[in-house]
Design a protein around this motif. Structure first.
Motif, PDB file in Angstrom:
ATOM      1  N   MET A 257       5.266   8.032   9.502  1.00 52.43           N
ATOM      2  CA  MET A 257       4.366   7.215   8.742  1.00 52.43           C
ATOM      3  C   MET A 257       4.716   5.583   8.796  1.00 52.43           C
ATOM      4  O   MET A 257       4.085   4.773   9.268  1.00 52.43           O
ATOM      5  CB  MET A 257       4.299   7.584   7.189  1.00 52.43           C
ATOM      6  CG  MET A 257       3.798   8.804   6.819  1.00 52.43           C
ATOM      7  SD  MET A 257       2.008   8.947   7.249  1.00 52.43           S
ATOM      8  CE  MET A 257       1.495   7.944   5.575  1.00 52.43           C
ATOM      9  N   ILE A 258       6.058   5.425   8.916  1.00 55.91           N
ATOM     10  CA  ILE A 258       6.719   4.084   8.956  1.00 55.91           C
ATOM     11  C   ILE A 258       6.449   3.609  10.174  1.00 55.91           C
ATOM     12  O   ILE A 258       6.038   2.508  10.572  1.00 55.91           O
ATOM     13  CB  ILE A 258       8.025   3.763   8.584  1.00 55.91           C
ATOM     14  CG1 ILE A 258       8.126   4.149   6.886  1.00 55.91           C
ATOM     15  CG2 ILE A 258       8.493   2.629   8.832  1.00 55.91           C
ATOM     16  CD1 ILE A 258       9.323   4.213   6.387  1.00 55.91           C
ATOM     17  N   GLU A 259       6.363   4.312  11.513  1.00 57.86           N
ATOM     18  CA  GLU A 259       6.500   3.752  12.544  1.00 57.86           C
ATOM     19  C   GLU A 259       4.893   3.515  12.902  1.00 57.86           C
ATOM     20  O   GLU A 259       4.713   2.819  13.635  1.00 57.86           O
ATOM     21  CB  GLU A 259       7.094   5.297  13.666  1.00 57.86           C
ATOM     22  CG  GLU A 259       8.545   4.997  13.607  1.00 57.86           C
ATOM     23  CD  GLU A 259       8.949   6.039  14.729  1.00 57.86           C
ATOM     24  OE1 GLU A 259       8.317   6.981  15.225  1.00 57.86           O
ATOM     25  OE2 GLU A 259      10.304   5.827  14.885  1.00 57.86           O
TER      26      GLU A 259
ATOM     27  N   PHE B  84       3.920  -1.948   3.412  1.00 60.82           N
ATOM     28  CA  PHE B  84       3.679  -0.441   3.293  1.00 60.82           C
ATOM     29  C   PHE B  84       4.927   0.186   2.610  1.00 60.82           C
ATOM     30  O   PHE B  84       6.045   0.077   3.047  1.00 60.82           O
ATOM     31  CB  PHE B  84       3.662   0.206   4.598  1.00 60.82           C
ATOM     32  CG  PHE B  84       3.464   1.740   4.623  1.00 60.82           C
ATOM     33  CD1 PHE B  84       2.197   2.111   3.975  1.00 60.82           C
ATOM     34  CD2 PHE B  84       4.346   2.518   5.264  1.00 60.82           C
ATOM     35  CE1 PHE B  84       2.064   3.442   4.184  1.00 60.82           C
ATOM     36  CE2 PHE B  84       4.028   3.884   5.078  1.00 60.82           C
ATOM     37  CZ  PHE B  84       2.827   4.401   4.531  1.00 60.82           C
ATOM     38  N   PHE B  85       4.559   0.919   1.514  1.00 64.00           N
ATOM     39  CA  PHE B  85       5.514   1.649   0.544  1.00 64.00           C
ATOM     40  C   PHE B  85       5.609   3.207   0.728  1.00 64.00           C
ATOM     41  O   PHE B  85       4.384   3.633   0.655  1.00 64.00           O
ATOM     42  CB  PHE B  85       5.608   1.109  -0.711  1.00 64.00           C
ATOM     43  CG  PHE B  85       6.732   1.450  -1.570  1.00 64.00           C
ATOM     44  CD1 PHE B  85       7.764   0.765  -1.903  1.00 64.00           C
ATOM     45  CD2 PHE B  85       6.617   2.812  -2.250  1.00 64.00           C
ATOM     46  CE1 PHE B  85       8.922   1.022  -2.899  1.00 64.00           C
ATOM     47  CE2 PHE B  85       7.737   3.319  -2.916  1.00 64.00           C
ATOM     48  CZ  PHE B  85       8.760   2.291  -3.237  1.00 64.00           C
TER      49      PHE B  85
ATOM     50  N   HIS C  39       0.852  -1.150   0.066  1.00 60.88           N
ATOM     51  CA  HIS C  39       0.058  -0.030   0.076  1.00 60.88           C
ATOM     52  C   HIS C  39       1.092   1.091  -0.057  1.00 60.88           C
ATOM     53  O   HIS C  39       1.449   1.434   0.957  1.00 60.88           O
ATOM     54  CB  HIS C  39      -0.948  -0.061   1.373  1.00 60.88           C
ATOM     55  CG  HIS C  39      -1.899  -1.417   1.291  1.00 60.88           C
ATOM     56  ND1 HIS C  39      -3.194  -1.041   0.783  1.00 60.88           N
ATOM     57  CD2 HIS C  39      -1.616  -2.489   1.551  1.00 60.88           C
ATOM     58  CE1 HIS C  39      -3.731  -2.430   1.196  1.00 60.88           C
ATOM     59  NE2 HIS C  39      -2.848  -3.189   1.408  1.00 60.88           N
ATOM     60  N   GLY C  40       0.849   2.057  -0.907  1.00 64.34           N
ATOM     61  CA  GLY C  40       1.667   3.152  -1.233  1.00 64.34           C
ATOM     62  C   GLY C  40       0.973   4.531  -0.779  1.00 64.34           C
ATOM     63  O   GLY C  40      -0.177   4.647  -1.229  1.00 64.34           O
ATOM     64  N   SER C  41       1.712   5.155   0.070  1.00 67.13           N
ATOM     65  CA  SER C  41       1.236   6.690   0.636  1.00 67.13           C
ATOM     66  C   SER C  41       2.335   7.605   0.653  1.00 67.13           C
ATOM     67  O   SER C  41       3.319   7.175   1.454  1.00 67.13           O
ATOM     68  CB  SER C  41       0.374   6.249   1.718  1.00 67.13           C
ATOM     69  OG  SER C  41      -0.114   7.503   2.097  1.00 67.13           O
ATOM     70  N   ILE C  42       2.130   8.478   0.607  1.00 65.51           N
ATOM     71  CA  ILE C  42       2.895   9.559   0.941  1.00 65.51           C
ATOM     72  C   ILE C  42       2.492  10.575   2.362  1.00 65.51           C
ATOM     73  O   ILE C  42       3.408  10.677   2.950  1.00 65.51           O
ATOM     74  CB  ILE C  42       3.177  10.703  -0.127  1.00 65.51           C
ATOM     75  CG1 ILE C  42       3.784   9.929  -1.428  1.00 65.51           C
ATOM     76  CG2 ILE C  42       4.078  11.824   0.255  1.00 65.51           C
ATOM     77  CD1 ILE C  42       4.091  11.189  -2.762  1.00 65.51           C
ATOM     78  N   ARG C  43       1.116  10.449   2.326  1.00 63.67           N
ATOM     79  CA  ARG C  43       0.790  11.597   3.459  1.00 63.67           C
ATOM     80  C   ARG C  43      -0.377  10.912   4.102  1.00 63.67           C
ATOM     81  O   ARG C  43      -0.916  11.552   5.064  1.00 63.67           O
ATOM     82  CB  ARG C  43       0.561  12.876   2.781  1.00 63.67           C
ATOM     83  CG  ARG C  43      -0.764  12.861   1.712  1.00 63.67           C
ATOM     84  CD  ARG C  43      -0.838  14.120   1.062  1.00 63.67           C
ATOM     85  NE  ARG C  43      -1.794  14.070   0.141  1.00 63.67           N
ATOM     86  CZ  ARG C  43      -1.693  13.766  -1.220  1.00 63.67           C
ATOM     87  NH1 ARG C  43      -0.515  13.009  -1.760  1.00 63.67           N
ATOM     88  NH2 ARG C  43      -2.596  13.508  -2.107  1.00 63.67           N
ATOM     89  N   SER C  44      -0.872   9.874   3.892  1.00 63.31           N
ATOM     90  CA  SER C  44      -2.151   9.391   4.249  1.00 63.31           C
ATOM     91  C   SER C  44      -2.115   8.251   5.427  1.00 63.31           C
ATOM     92  O   SER C  44      -1.722   7.174   5.163  1.00 63.31           O
ATOM     93  CB  SER C  44      -3.265   8.824   3.318  1.00 63.31           C
ATOM     94  OG  SER C  44      -3.647   9.795   2.413  1.00 63.31           O
TER      95      SER C  44
END
Length: 366
Positions: free
Chosen positions: A212-214, A197-198, A178-183
């Motif tokens: 985001m990764i945490e 998670f990408f 699941h790719g996200s920059i800000r959500s």
């Protein structure tokens, strides 16, 4: 750990010559780049999905099917599959078919995209973006995991005793990132399903990427899939290399300044200081990429953007040579030496089939 490249497929004028490639030329260049990626020893080629100029990859599975026939080991992926505007039935069938064509060398990355007008083009409302992503993916999982699906939701017509064909290869659906920059909602969704998670990691500072990764790692553990360190993380990045760093900066600057991805904004120096963009020597790329571990932890996939902004094919192939010969071998060794025991390898179809046979009740859970 897997290393590869992703493309956004832009058709952009070369600022050094003013020449604009045609769509046919750009598409053929992307195919050549993918085949070169395998030749130099990379693991993954990923393409975006776009339905608007100046981008051309509107049909990722068509492109990846062609590449599958001309490669042997390269993992074929998307860097965006639009879960919001594509029909989940079509996604389920298209990617299961691609699995069979490519003998399992397939995964995909779900995303909402960054082009607002795409929603009405496909009969959707951008205000429903998060809800569409959640509902459509829930249906997609059922279509892959269940032989017969009866379903009713808000955004598409109901299904009654429907079977998606072909069924996933070996009974194991493609692995999903699941790719996200800000959500944060997308990080939560990835964690809920135990998927990858990408974080694209090309626009935002390390502090945002870490946050985001945490979140994803914590919620992955919350849902019982393993420890936070066992969560499956991928990162994007972008690089431009020459053996002499000054030559790299001088050559890349006009491309950066005019790039549709990030041009006409901060200066090259500002962008390289505030984001993971690395313009310099292979050694600088190695050092910068290794530093991603400081805020992302031990992760499983690193993809680089190298073919955008009007860069000519010859230059991109030179970048691939540098990645394959000088950068990735060092990164493989260094990341492997740093990786603690218990951190999982990057997912592959073969490994997931083996795991499914050991635990049949969980075999179709990505």
């Amino acid at each position: 750990m897997q290393f590869g490249i992703f493309t956004v497929g832009d058709v952009t004028a070369d600022p050094a010559t003013g020449r604009v490639p045609g769509e046919h030329e750009r598409i053929k260049a992307m195919l050549a780049i993918a085949q070169k990626a395998e030749e130099v020893g990379l693991d993954v080629f990923a393409t975006g999905e776009h339905h608007n100029p100046p981008f051309v990859p509107s049909s990722p599975t068509t492109m990846l099917g062609y590449i599958a026939a001309r490669t042997e080991s390269l993992i074929l992926s998307t860097s965006t599959t639009l879960i919001t505007t594509n029909d989940p039935v079509k996604i389920a069938e298209d990617f299961a078919m691609l699995q069979h064509v490519a003998d399992g060398r397939v995964d995909l990355m779900m995303g909402r995209g960054n082009t607002g007008p795409v929603y009405p083009w496909f009969g959707k409302d951008i205000r429903d973006g998060i809800d569409l992503a959640i509902e459509n993916y829930a249906l997609l999982r059922r279509l892959w995991d269940e032989e017969t699906v009866t379903w009713q939701g808000k955004f598409r017509t109901p299904l009654q005793s429907f079977t998606a064909t072909p069924r996933p290869l070996d009974g194991v659906a493609p692995f999903v990132w699941h790719g996200s920059i800000r959500s944060p909602e997308i990080a939560e969704q990835a964690a809920y399903y135990g998927d990858g998670f990408f974080h694209n990691n090309i626009f935002w500072p390390p502090s945002h990427t870490r946050q985001m990764i945490e979140l994803y790692r914590q919620r992955y553990a919350h849902y019982g899939h393993g420890t936070p360190e066992q969560a499956i993380v991928g990162l994007g990045g972008q690089v431009f290399m020459r053996r002499n760093s000054q030559d790299a900066v001088r050559e890349f600057r006009p491309y950066f300044d005019n790039a549709p991805v990030y041009g006409h904004g901060p200066s090259l120096e500002e962008f390289t200081s505030q984001t993971p963009l690395t313009v310099g020597s292979p050694q600088q790329v190695i050092e910068r990429t290794l530093s991603f571990r400081d805020y992302a932890g031990d992760y499983q996939r690193q993809l680089f953007l190298i073919d955008h902004a009007g860069l000519p094919l010859k230059t991109v192939l030179e970048q691939l040579d540098l990645l394959g010969e000088e950068v990735v071998p060092v990164l493989r060794k260094e990341f492997a030496n740093l990786r603690p025991a218990g951190v999982p390898d990057a997912p592959t179809h073969r490994a997931r089939v083996s795991a499914a046979r050991e635990t049949p009740e969980e075999g179709t859970q990505a």
